[in-house]
Design an enzyme around this catalytic site. Structure first.
Site, PDB file in Angstrom:
ATOM      1  N   HIS A  13      29.231  58.674  37.826  1.00 49.08           N
ATOM      2  CA  HIS A  13      30.160  57.505  37.236  1.00 49.08           C
ATOM      3  C   HIS A  13      31.772  57.776  37.497  1.00 49.08           C
ATOM      4  CE1 HIS A  13      30.002  60.044  33.334  1.00 49.08           C
ATOM      5  NE2 HIS A  13      31.103  59.455  33.451  1.00 49.08           N
TER       6      HIS A  13
ATOM      7  N   ASP B  59      23.322  61.447  37.406  1.00 51.00           N
ATOM      8  CA  ASP B  59      24.585  61.244  37.154  1.00 51.00           C
ATOM      9  C   ASP B  59      25.358  62.408  37.732  1.00 51.00           C
ATOM     10  OD1 ASP B  59      26.955  59.750  36.425  1.00 51.00           O
ATOM     11  OD2 ASP B  59      26.781  60.505  34.459  1.00 51.00           O
TER      12      ASP B  59
ATOM     13  N   SER C  57      34.341  63.878  31.636  1.00 50.01           N
ATOM     14  CA  SER C  57      33.187  63.964  32.689  1.00 50.01           C
ATOM     15  C   SER C  57      33.469  64.575  33.984  1.00 50.01           C
ATOM     16  CB  SER C  57      33.145  62.233  33.082  1.00 50.01           C
ATOM     17  OG  SER C  57      32.288  61.760  32.277  1.00 50.01           O
TER      18      SER C  57
ATOM     19  N   GLY D 133       3.426  61.663  37.769  1.00 50.60           N
ATOM     20  CA  GLY D 133       2.416  60.574  37.843  1.00 50.60           C
ATOM     21  C   GLY D 133       1.909  60.360  36.373  1.00 50.60           C
TER      22      GLY D 133
END
Length: 495
Positions: free
Chosen positions: A134, A164, A236, A292
């Site tokens: 981001h 991310d 970040s 799964g």
């Protein structure tokens, strides 16, 4: 700021960072394991000296500026009265443009130039930098400023929205790469530093401890390191380091009612980061393995059943309760069933989903794992071959234009006039690769690929990337220099 699901307390708003500072005006090591210990050797009960860690880590943390240029965009808008009043003849004479579409119309708008800022960590001396997806998402320009104030233009090598994480590159040499520790060795209560550029304040260090590990936040990476080291907007992509100054995580999000730090920060562990970086370098995209199953932590399942008045005894209060086995998935192939409880993977104890996510996030499709599970409180084992999101074990490649093995340029105005065409991309040279395999000759002018117009190299690059993720084949239409039309089928994957 992005928002994530509140999985802990309904009254608390969970804010996942776009821990990047946004302004709408003009406005800033090696991947080998750390040989030093993850925890400083200090006398129990004595203060920890964090100056060494700060001095080691600061040169490796950079400031990233993301610039998104002003653009003209077409937007739809609705006029609920247009169908009634725009044309008294109801469009009989072709005037009522809103007729029959609920008054929906289009117009062009100019978006403002936007600038955002975040942090990144140099992981190799030749300029590879890890940050958050981001932080770089949507960038038209990326500028990186080092701790010594040197500036570099950066390009995105690859990014992954699910974890991310993003890998970017600057053209530098002998850069101060950070040492990378094994985040699996990190202990709760260990002192850590968060290094980054919060709130526009460059080269900032905050201290705290590891509050928890394998913390599930409800989306993306579900195995985060939790810390109370102060993390705010702009942190970040910055570094979470141990007392040796070695990287243990990439700061990514906070848990807050206000959007500012209240003691709950989260970082992506280096075990996951290393896998993502390696995949991006090798394949262009992350190889995501799937077990799964759908389910929940055992204690959460037991509590939900108690609320319904049901008494449940699974033989344990730790592990993963399987609520559903995905048809044709890895777990189904290995014989797992609804109601089974996973307790160990490859000998590692699995207490909660965060533990499972941490292990699986380090695997690739085709890897085998050994599960220990309980069925009717009886211990069993099974070996699974993990699959990708397409349900097979093949490597998923995000192909780059380089896979075609050609050199291209947009055609000239004289070529357009001579051949009576409006656009095209000419193959200037065939060096090998997929074009040569398919018989595409030098000089051929590509006009359409997979039913999309090709006017620039950027158009072709975009189509190749899209095709590699879904149907890995290119259907090329165009003309020879003589004007004769030509068609080629170019598979992007080897048979």
């Amino acid at each position: 700021m992005k928002k994530i699901v509140n999985v802990a307390t309904p009254a608390v708003c969970v804010v996942a960072l776009a821990l990047s500072v946004v302004a709408f005006n003009k406005t800033n090591a090696a991947t080998t394991p750390d040989p030093s210990p993850a925890v400083a050797n200090v006398t129990a009960g004595q203060p920890v000296d964090l100056t060494f860690a700060a001095e080691k880590a600061l040169p490796s943390v950079v400031y990233i500026k993301n610039t998104q240029n002003s653009k003209v965009q077409t937007v739809e808008y609705s006029d609920p009265f247009e169908d009634f009043f725009s044309d008294p003849f109801g469009g009989f004479f072709g005037r009522g443009q809103g007729q029959g579409n609920g008054g929906r119309r289009q117009r062009q708008v100019q978006t403002p130039k936007r600038v955002a800022a975040g942090s990144g960590v140099i992981i190799s001396a030749d300029g590879y930098i890890v940050t958050n997806n981001h932080v770089v998402d949507g960038a038209d320009e990326l500028m990186v400023t080092l701790n010594d104030n040197k500036e570099y233009s950066a390009r995105i090598i690859g990014a992954d929205a699910t974890t991310d994480l993003a890998l970017i590159k600057i053209d530098g040499k002998n850069l101060p790469a950070i040492q990378i520790a094994n985040s699996d060795d990190v202990k709760v209560g260990e002192w850590v530093l968060a290094v980054g550029n919060p709130l526009g304040l460059n080269n900032t260090v905050t201290a705290g401890i590891v509050s928890a590990k394998a913390r599930s936040m409800g989306q993306g990476v579900s195995s985060m390191i939790q810390t109370d080291a102060a993390i705010n907007q702009g942190n970040s992509g910055g570094a979470l380091v141990n007392t040796s100054g070695a990287l243990i995580g990439i700061n990514a999000m906070i848990y807050s009612q206000t959007g500012s730090n209240i003691g709950y920060g989260f970082a992506i562990p280096t075990t996951i980061m290393n896998k993502v970086v390696d995949d991006i370098k090798k394949y262009g995209t992350v190889q995501r393995a799937m077990i799964g199953i759908q389910g929940s932590d055992v204690n959460a399942y037991v509590d939900s059943e108690k609320e319904k008045g049901n008494e449940v005894d699974l033989g344990t209060m730790e592990g993963i309760y399987i609520a559903k086995v995905i048809e044709d998935g890895a777990a189904a192939d290995a014989g797992l069933k609804e109601g089974d409880v996973i307790t160990h993977i490859d000998g590692q104890k699995v207490k909660a989903f965060g533990d499972l996510q941490n292990i699986i996030a380090q695997k690739r499709p085709g890897d085998k794992i050994t599960l220990t599970y309980l069925r009717n409180k009886q211990k069993k084992t099974a070996t699974l071959t993990l699959k990708n999101e397409k349900g097979n074990t093949k490597v998923v490649k995000d192909a780059d234009i380089d896979v075609l093995g050609g050199q291209f340029k947009s055609i000239s105005d004289s070529q357009k006039e001579q051949l009576n065409i409006g656009y095209g991309l000419q193959v200037m040279k065939v060096n090998g690769g997929k074009l040569k395999d398919a018989g595409v000759p030098q000089g051929f002018i590509i006009q359409r690929v997979n039913e999309q117009s090709v006017k620039t190299i950027e158009d072709l690059q975009k189509i190749v990337k899209e095709a590699s993720k879904s149907k890995p084949v290119l259907w090329i239409e165009g003309v020879y220099p003589t004007g004769k039309k030509g068609y080629f089928t170019v598979p992007l994957e080897d048979e």
